[in-house]
Design a protein around this motif. Structure first.
Motif, PDB file in Angstrom:
ATOM      1  N   ALA A  29       0.836  -1.208   0.000  1.00  0.00           N
ATOM      2  CA  ALA A  29       0.000   0.000   0.000  1.00  0.00           C
ATOM      3  C   ALA A  29       0.868   1.254   0.000  1.00  0.00           C
ATOM      4  N   VAL A  32       2.256   1.662  -3.535  1.00  0.00           N
ATOM      5  CA  VAL A  32       1.237   2.127  -4.488  1.00  0.00           C
ATOM      6  C   VAL A  32       0.915   3.601  -4.270  1.00  0.00           C
ATOM      7  N   VAL A  33       0.729   4.008  -3.023  1.00  0.00           N
ATOM      8  CA  VAL A  33       0.435   5.417  -2.745  1.00  0.00           C
ATOM      9  C   VAL A  33       1.636   6.293  -3.101  1.00  0.00           C
ATOM     10  N   ALA A  36       1.665   6.665  -6.796  1.00  0.00           N
ATOM     11  CA  ALA A  36       0.575   7.557  -7.217  1.00  0.00           C
ATOM     12  C   ALA A  36       0.954   9.015  -6.951  1.00  0.00           C
ATOM     13  N   ILE A  52      -7.451  11.535  -6.266  1.00  0.00           N
ATOM     14  CA  ILE A  52      -6.678  10.422  -6.810  1.00  0.00           C
ATOM     15  C   ILE A  52      -6.078   9.584  -5.685  1.00  0.00           C
ATOM     16  N   VAL A  53      -5.506  10.229  -4.692  1.00  0.00           N
ATOM     17  CA  VAL A  53      -4.929   9.502  -3.559  1.00  0.00           C
ATOM     18  C   VAL A  53      -6.023   8.765  -2.788  1.00  0.00           C
ATOM     19  N   ILE A  55      -8.837   7.564  -4.005  1.00  0.00           N
ATOM     20  CA  ILE A  55      -9.230   6.407  -4.809  1.00  0.00           C
ATOM     21  C   ILE A  55      -8.207   5.282  -4.683  1.00  0.00           C
ATOM     22  N   VAL A  56      -6.923   5.628  -4.683  1.00  0.00           N
ATOM     23  CA  VAL A  56      -5.876   4.613  -4.529  1.00  0.00           C
ATOM     24  C   VAL A  56      -5.979   3.941  -3.160  1.00  0.00           C
ATOM     25  N   ILE A  57      -6.225   4.704  -2.123  1.00  0.00           N
ATOM     26  CA  ILE A  57      -6.342   4.132  -0.778  1.00  0.00           C
ATOM     27  C   ILE A  57      -7.572   3.239  -0.678  1.00  0.00           C
ATOM     28  N   LEU A  59      -9.040   1.618  -3.135  1.00  0.00           N
ATOM     29  CA  LEU A  59      -8.762   0.406  -3.897  1.00  0.00           C
ATOM     30  C   LEU A  59      -7.860  -0.547  -3.123  1.00  0.00           C
ATOM     31  N   SER A  60      -6.873  -0.024  -2.422  1.00  0.00           N
ATOM     32  CA  SER A  60      -5.998  -0.904  -1.651  1.00  0.00           C
ATOM     33  C   SER A  60      -6.743  -1.527  -0.476  1.00  0.00           C
TER      34      SER A  60
END
Length: 75
Positions: A29, A32-33, A36, A52-53, A55-57, A59-60
């Motif tokens: 995680a 990925v962050v 990003a 965007i951050v 959404i990434v969190i 999704l993880s």
């Protein structure tokens, strides 16, 4: 090494398996962050970068739930 393999087979049953999966999840995680944040252009507004951050969190967290928690609930 056999202890680690047995712990990873059913992580919800023991503390070592949960700890190993938690460390793996935190590393992935964070990676990925970090990626990003690195590739988001600076000219974008702050709100879009935050979205965007976020959404990434999310999704993880969904990935974590599907891979670790949900199979453990059905044991």
């Amino acid at each position: 090494m056999d202890l680690l393999r047995e712990s990873m087979a059913t992580p919800v049953d023991n503390f070592l398996g949960m700890l190993i999966y938690a460390v793996i999840y935190m590393i992935i995680a964070g990676l990925v962050v970090g990626l990003a944040l690195k590739f988001i252009p600076n000219r974008l507004p702050y709100a879009i970068k935050s979205l965007i951050v976020f959404i990434v969190i999310i999704l993880s967290l969904v990935l974590w739930w599907q891979m670790i928690v949900d199979p453990g609930l059905h044991i």
